[in-house]
Design a protein around this motif. Structure first.
Motif, PDB file in Angstrom:
ATOM      1  N   PHE A  95       0.820  -1.204   0.000  1.00  0.00           N
ATOM      2  CA  PHE A  95       0.000   0.000   0.000  1.00  0.00           C
ATOM      3  C   PHE A  95       0.862   1.264   0.000  1.00  0.00           C
ATOM      4  CE2 PHE A  95      -3.276  -2.993   0.780  1.00  0.00           C
ATOM      5  CZ  PHE A  95      -4.449  -2.377   0.410  1.00  0.00           C
ATOM      6  N   VAL A  96       1.973   1.262   0.709  1.00  0.00           N
ATOM      7  CA  VAL A  96       2.863   2.428   0.735  1.00  0.00           C
ATOM      8  C   VAL A  96       3.510   2.642  -0.626  1.00  0.00           C
ATOM      9  CG1 VAL A  96       5.036   3.296   1.703  1.00  0.00           C
ATOM     10  CG2 VAL A  96       3.272   2.399   3.219  1.00  0.00           C
ATOM     11  N   VAL A  97       3.973   1.570  -1.245  1.00  0.00           N
ATOM     12  CA  VAL A  97       4.585   1.691  -2.577  1.00  0.00           C
ATOM     13  C   VAL A  97       3.555   2.181  -3.587  1.00  0.00           C
ATOM     14  CG1 VAL A  97       5.562   0.343  -4.495  1.00  0.00           C
ATOM     15  CG2 VAL A  97       6.448   0.064  -2.189  1.00  0.00           C
ATOM     16  N   SER A  98       2.337   1.699  -3.502  1.00  0.00           N
ATOM     17  CA  SER A  98       1.281   2.168  -4.410  1.00  0.00           C
ATOM     18  C   SER A  98       1.006   3.655  -4.198  1.00  0.00           C
ATOM     19  CB  SER A  98       0.005   1.359  -4.206  1.00  0.00           C
ATOM     20  OG  SER A  98       0.204   0.021  -4.590  1.00  0.00           O
ATOM     21  N   ALA A  99       0.937   4.089  -2.957  1.00  0.00           N
ATOM     22  CA  ALA A  99       0.711   5.514  -2.673  1.00  0.00           C
ATOM     23  C   ALA A  99       1.885   6.348  -3.174  1.00  0.00           C
ATOM     24  CB  ALA A  99       0.511   5.719  -1.178  1.00  0.00           C
ATOM     25  N   TRP A 100       3.100   5.845  -2.999  1.00  0.00           N
ATOM     26  CA  TRP A 100       4.293   6.545  -3.475  1.00  0.00           C
ATOM     27  C   TRP A 100       4.268   6.680  -4.999  1.00  0.00           C
ATOM     28  CZ3 TRP A 100       8.723   4.213  -5.943  1.00  0.00           C
ATOM     29  CH2 TRP A 100       9.813   5.077  -6.089  1.00  0.00           C
ATOM     30  N   LEU A 101       3.859   5.617  -5.683  1.00  0.00           N
ATOM     31  CA  LEU A 101       3.771   5.666  -7.145  1.00  0.00           C
ATOM     32  C   LEU A 101       2.684   6.627  -7.612  1.00  0.00           C
ATOM     33  CD1 LEU A 101       4.274   1.905  -8.033  1.00  0.00           C
ATOM     34  CD2 LEU A 101       5.814   3.791  -8.581  1.00  0.00           C
ATOM     35  N   ILE A 102       1.582   6.690  -6.883  1.00  0.00           N
ATOM     36  CA  ILE A 102       0.518   7.641  -7.225  1.00  0.00           C
ATOM     37  C   ILE A 102       1.030   9.066  -7.092  1.00  0.00           C
ATOM     38  CG2 ILE A 102      -1.696   8.566  -6.437  1.00  0.00           C
ATOM     39  CD1 ILE A 102      -2.517   5.634  -5.851  1.00  0.00           C
ATOM     40  N   ILE A 103       1.756   9.358  -6.019  1.00  0.00           N
ATOM     41  CA  ILE A 103       2.310  10.702  -5.824  1.00  0.00           C
ATOM     42  C   ILE A 103       3.304  11.036  -6.923  1.00  0.00           C
ATOM     43  CG2 ILE A 103       3.793  12.083  -4.294  1.00  0.00           C
ATOM     44  CD1 ILE A 103       2.388  10.585  -1.946  1.00  0.00           C
ATOM     45  N   ARG A 104       4.156  10.088  -7.291  1.00  0.00           N
ATOM     46  CA  ARG A 104       5.113  10.320  -8.378  1.00  0.00           C
ATOM     47  C   ARG A 104       4.398  10.552  -9.711  1.00  0.00           C
ATOM     48  NH1 ARG A 104      10.476   9.485  -7.823  1.00  0.00           N
ATOM     49  NH2 ARG A 104      10.690   8.887 -10.006  1.00  0.00           N
ATOM     50  N   THR A 105       3.301   9.850  -9.934  1.00  0.00           N
ATOM     51  CA  THR A 105       2.543  10.024 -11.168  1.00  0.00           C
ATOM     52  C   THR A 105       1.925  11.419 -11.225  1.00  0.00           C
ATOM     53  OG1 THR A 105       2.054   7.665 -11.245  1.00  0.00           O
ATOM     54  CG2 THR A 105       0.655   9.102 -12.559  1.00  0.00           C
ATOM     55  N   VAL A 106       1.360  11.875 -10.116  1.00  0.00           N
ATOM     56  CA  VAL A 106       0.758  13.208 -10.081  1.00  0.00           C
ATOM     57  C   VAL A 106       1.817  14.285 -10.324  1.00  0.00           C
ATOM     58  CG1 VAL A 106      -0.371  14.880  -8.558  1.00  0.00           C
ATOM     59  CG2 VAL A 106      -1.178  12.523  -8.634  1.00  0.00           C
ATOM     60  N   LYS A 107       3.024  14.071  -9.802  1.00  0.00           N
ATOM     61  CA  LYS A 107       4.112  15.035  -9.998  1.00  0.00           C
ATOM     62  C   LYS A 107       4.712  14.955 -11.399  1.00  0.00           C
ATOM     63  CE  LYS A 107       5.610  15.500  -5.232  1.00  0.00           C
ATOM     64  NZ  LYS A 107       6.747  15.324  -4.304  1.00  0.00           N
ATOM     65  N   GLY A 108       4.339  13.940 -12.168  1.00  0.00           N
ATOM     66  CA  GLY A 108       4.848  13.799 -13.530  1.00  0.00           C
ATOM     67  C   GLY A 108       6.173  13.073 -13.618  1.00  0.00           C
ATOM     68  N   LYS A 109       6.543  12.361 -12.570  1.00  0.00           N
ATOM     69  CA  LYS A 109       7.803  11.623 -12.565  1.00  0.00           C
ATOM     70  C   LYS A 109       7.566  10.182 -13.018  1.00  0.00           C
ATOM     71  CE  LYS A 109       9.854  14.382  -8.913  1.00  0.00           C
ATOM     72  NZ  LYS A 109      10.453  14.353  -7.566  1.00  0.00           N
ATOM     73  N   SER A 110       8.663   9.479 -13.201  1.00  0.00           N
ATOM     74  CA  SER A 110       8.610   8.097 -13.664  1.00  0.00           C
ATOM     75  C   SER A 110       8.043   7.170 -12.587  1.00  0.00           C
ATOM     76  CB  SER A 110      10.021   7.642 -14.035  1.00  0.00           C
ATOM     77  OG  SER A 110      10.048   6.275 -14.314  1.00  0.00           O
ATOM     78  N   GLN A 111       7.349   6.124 -13.015  1.00  0.00           N
ATOM     79  CA  GLN A 111       6.785   5.137 -12.091  1.00  0.00           C
ATOM     80  C   GLN A 111       7.633   3.869 -12.068  1.00  0.00           C
ATOM     81  OE1 GLN A 111       4.712   6.009 -14.807  1.00  0.00           O
ATOM     82  NE2 GLN A 111       3.505   7.587 -13.855  1.00  0.00           N
ATOM     83  N   ARG A 112       8.917   3.998 -12.171  1.00  0.00           N
ATOM     84  CA  ARG A 112       9.774   2.814 -12.237  1.00  0.00           C
ATOM     85  C   ARG A 112      10.253   2.409 -10.852  1.00  0.00           C
ATOM     86  NH1 ARG A 112      10.894   0.615 -16.570  1.00  0.00           N
ATOM     87  NH2 ARG A 112      12.885  -0.240 -15.922  1.00  0.00           N
ATOM     88  N   ILE A 113      10.229   1.104 -10.608  1.00  0.00           N
ATOM     89  CA  ILE A 113      10.808   0.498  -9.420  1.00  0.00           C
ATOM     90  C   ILE A 113      11.840  -0.483  -9.954  1.00  0.00           C
ATOM     91  CG2 ILE A 113      10.378  -0.883  -7.369  1.00  0.00           C
ATOM     92  CD1 ILE A 113       7.498   0.066  -7.458  1.00  0.00           C
ATOM     93  N   PRO A 114      13.114  -0.389  -9.532  1.00  0.00           N
ATOM     94  CA  PRO A 114      14.184  -1.144 -10.196  1.00  0.00           C
ATOM     95  C   PRO A 114      13.898  -2.614 -10.480  1.00  0.00           C
ATOM     96  CG  PRO A 114      15.112   0.335  -8.591  1.00  0.00           C
ATOM     97  CD  PRO A 114      13.620   0.455  -8.463  1.00  0.00           C
ATOM     98  N   VAL A 115      13.564  -3.415  -9.522  1.00  0.00           N
ATOM     99  CA  VAL A 115      13.398  -4.849  -9.762  1.00  0.00           C
ATOM    100  C   VAL A 115      12.051  -5.150 -10.409  1.00  0.00           C
ATOM    101  CG1 VAL A 115      13.244  -7.101  -8.639  1.00  0.00           C
ATOM    102  CG2 VAL A 115      14.944  -5.442  -7.886  1.00  0.00           C
TER     103      VAL A 115
END
Length: 129
Positions: A95-115
């Motif tokens: 849930f934290v990673v999903s929320a972090w990705l949502i925030i990055r998406t809203v900011k216009g940043k990449s949604q990449r997680i290395p592995v």
């Protein structure tokens, strides 16, 4: 001049719809189903398909971990509490990673997680795209 304004407004609307779609894909548990539908239909931008693959990878990883840890906790006497605590960490992490990705998406940043992103691109693109 009107043609330019209508073209510009249509591009902005398409970007808003694309952003809204990616935000829906990243909602924990619920976003799995629209992501799967997008990949099944093979529609959407390259970024939407990439986000869909990542969402499905995260959700499947979480559900497999949840089931395995839950099963281990219910069958074990000594490790039951430890496995339940680990299960709660895995769920909270998802849930934290999903929320972090949502925030990055809203900011216009990449949604990449290395592995996970690399795994999603290599494995899921082979079977779902």
């Amino acid at each position: 001049m009107k043609h330019f304004e209508s073209t510009l407004s249509s591009k902005i609307k398409k970007q808003d719809i694309s952003l809204l779609g990616m935000l829906i894909y990243l909602i924990p548990v619920i976003g799995f189903f629209p992501s799967l539908w997008t990949l099944y239909r093979r529609e959407g931008s390259r970024e939407q398909l990439r986000t869909s693959r990542l969402s499905i990878t995260l959700a499947l990883t979480w559900i497999v971990g949840y089931i395995l840890l839950g099963t281990g906790a219910s069958t074990s006497d000594f490790f039951a509490l430890r496995l339940q605590i680990l299960n709660s960490f895995v769920t909270s992490g998802y849930f934290v990673v999903s929320a972090w990705l949502i925030i990055r998406t809203v900011k216009g940043k990449s949604q990449r997680i290395p592995v996970f992103s690399n795994f999603a691109e290599k494995v899921l693109s082979k079977y779902l795209s």
